[in-house]
Scaffold this motif. Structure first.
Motif, short mmCIF file in Angstrom:
data_model
loop_
_atom_site.label_atom_id
_atom_site.label_comp_id
_atom_site.label_asym_id
_atom_site.label_seq_id
_atom_site.Cartn_x
_atom_site.Cartn_y
_atom_site.Cartn_z
N UNK A 84 0.87 -1.17 0.00
CA UNK A 84 0.00 0.00 0.00
C UNK A 84 0.91 1.23 0.00
N UNK A 85 0.75 2.08 -1.01
CA UNK A 85 1.44 3.36 -1.03
C UNK A 85 0.47 4.38 -0.43
N UNK A 86 0.77 4.88 0.76
CA UNK A 86 -0.14 5.73 1.52
C UNK A 86 0.46 7.13 1.64
N UNK A 87 -0.22 8.12 1.05
CA UNK A 87 0.28 9.49 1.07
C UNK A 87 -0.89 10.46 0.99
N UNK A 88 -0.59 11.72 1.22
CA UNK A 88 -1.59 12.78 1.06
C UNK A 88 -1.63 13.21 -0.39
N UNK A 89 -2.43 12.53 -1.18
CA UNK A 89 -2.43 12.77 -2.63
C UNK A 89 -3.33 13.92 -3.06
N UNK A 90 -4.27 14.29 -2.23
CA UNK A 90 -5.04 15.51 -2.52
C UNK A 90 -4.47 16.57 -1.59
N UNK A 91 -4.41 17.78 -2.04
CA UNK A 91 -3.73 18.80 -1.27
C UNK A 91 -4.23 20.19 -1.64
N UNK A 92 -4.08 21.09 -0.70
CA UNK A 92 -4.42 22.49 -0.96
C UNK A 92 -3.16 23.34 -0.97
N UNK A 93 -2.02 22.68 -0.82
CA UNK A 93 -0.72 23.35 -0.80
C UNK A 93 -0.45 23.95 -2.17
N UNK A 94 0.02 25.19 -2.21
CA UNK A 94 0.33 25.83 -3.49
C UNK A 94 1.74 25.50 -3.96
N UNK A 95 2.47 24.71 -3.20
CA UNK A 95 3.81 24.30 -3.57
C UNK A 95 3.71 23.28 -4.71
N UNK A 96 4.08 23.71 -5.91
CA UNK A 96 3.93 22.83 -7.07
C UNK A 96 4.91 21.66 -7.05
N UNK A 97 5.93 21.72 -6.20
CA UNK A 97 6.87 20.61 -6.11
C UNK A 97 6.32 19.46 -5.29
N UNK A 98 5.33 19.71 -4.48
CA UNK A 98 4.81 18.69 -3.58
C UNK A 98 4.35 17.43 -4.31
N UNK A 99 3.49 17.51 -5.31
CA UNK A 99 3.06 16.27 -5.96
C UNK A 99 4.18 15.58 -6.74
N UNK A 100 5.22 16.31 -7.11
CA UNK A 100 6.29 15.70 -7.89
C UNK A 100 7.10 14.71 -7.06
N UNK A 101 7.21 14.94 -5.75
CA UNK A 101 7.88 13.97 -4.88
C UNK A 101 7.09 12.66 -4.87
N UNK A 102 5.79 12.76 -4.83
CA UNK A 102 4.96 11.56 -4.85
C UNK A 102 5.02 10.86 -6.20
N UNK A 103 5.12 11.64 -7.27
CA UNK A 103 5.28 11.05 -8.60
C UNK A 103 6.55 10.21 -8.62
N UNK A 104 7.63 10.74 -8.06
CA UNK A 104 8.90 10.01 -8.05
C UNK A 104 8.81 8.74 -7.21
#
Length: 181
Positions: free
Chosen positions: A91-111
């Motif tokens: 199970x890959x468990x992360x905060x995949x929905x977000x209100x953070x305006x940091x555009x780098x945040x989802x890219x860490x999860x992509x990696x």
């Protein structure tokens, strides 16, 4: 009217009890395998192991989830053609929905998901029958993992109890009290 009224009531009841009929974005049919999601405080949280449900609006994050799910299907197919080969799930468990305006945040999860996809591909290409095939279940704990406890208590706990192929949970996004709990 005696025939029309019960039909209208039946259709209205179906729309209420089956959100997929309404086109709800965070809904699944009760008989759908591999998905358990619900809207909690405006966020779609839960888990999915197939492309019928992805999490996040970011196009790259959605694309890598679809790739992981495509590889899940390939692993199940490979297992079907060789039942001796074990199938394990993470199970890959992360905060995949977000209100953070940091555009780098989802890219860490992509990696992180890309790394899991590489392992899935490696397992599929292995010729050794003892090499396990890998299925990845993607779980969303919401913004900053605010709904992590809800997801564990209402989705993941039953998945882990019912599916002996689940070996563990990876990711565990953010060092927050919600994540620790």
């Amino acid at each position: 009217l005696c025939v029309l009224i019960p039909i209208v009531l039946a259709v209205a009841a179906a729309l209420v009890y089956f959100p997929p009929l309404r086109g709800a974005p965070c809904a699944h049919w009760p008989w759908t395998d591999g998905i358990s999601v619900r809207m909690v405080e405006g966020e779609c949280v839960g888990y999915s192991d197939n492309a019928e449900q992805t999490f996040a609006d970011d196009p790259e994050l959605s694309a890598i989830q679809r790739e992981v799910f495509r590889l899940n299907a390939a692993a199940v197919e490979a297992r079907g053609s060789n039942p001796k080969r074990p199938l394990v799930s993470l199970v890959y468990f992360a905060g995949l929905s977000y209100v953070d305006t940091n555009v780098k945040y989802p890219h860490a999860q992509v990696e992180e998901l890309a790394g899991l996809a590489v392992q899935q591909r490696r397992a599929l290409l292995a010729s050794d029958e003892s090499e396990p095939l890998l299925r990845v279940i993607v779980a969303n704990g919401g913004t900053d993992m605010q709904h992590a406890q809800w997801v564990v208590n209402n989705s993941l706990r039953s998945l882990i109890a019912e599916d002996p192929s689940v070996l563990g949970v990876v990711g565990i996004d953010r060092s927050t009290d919600e994540t620790r709990a």
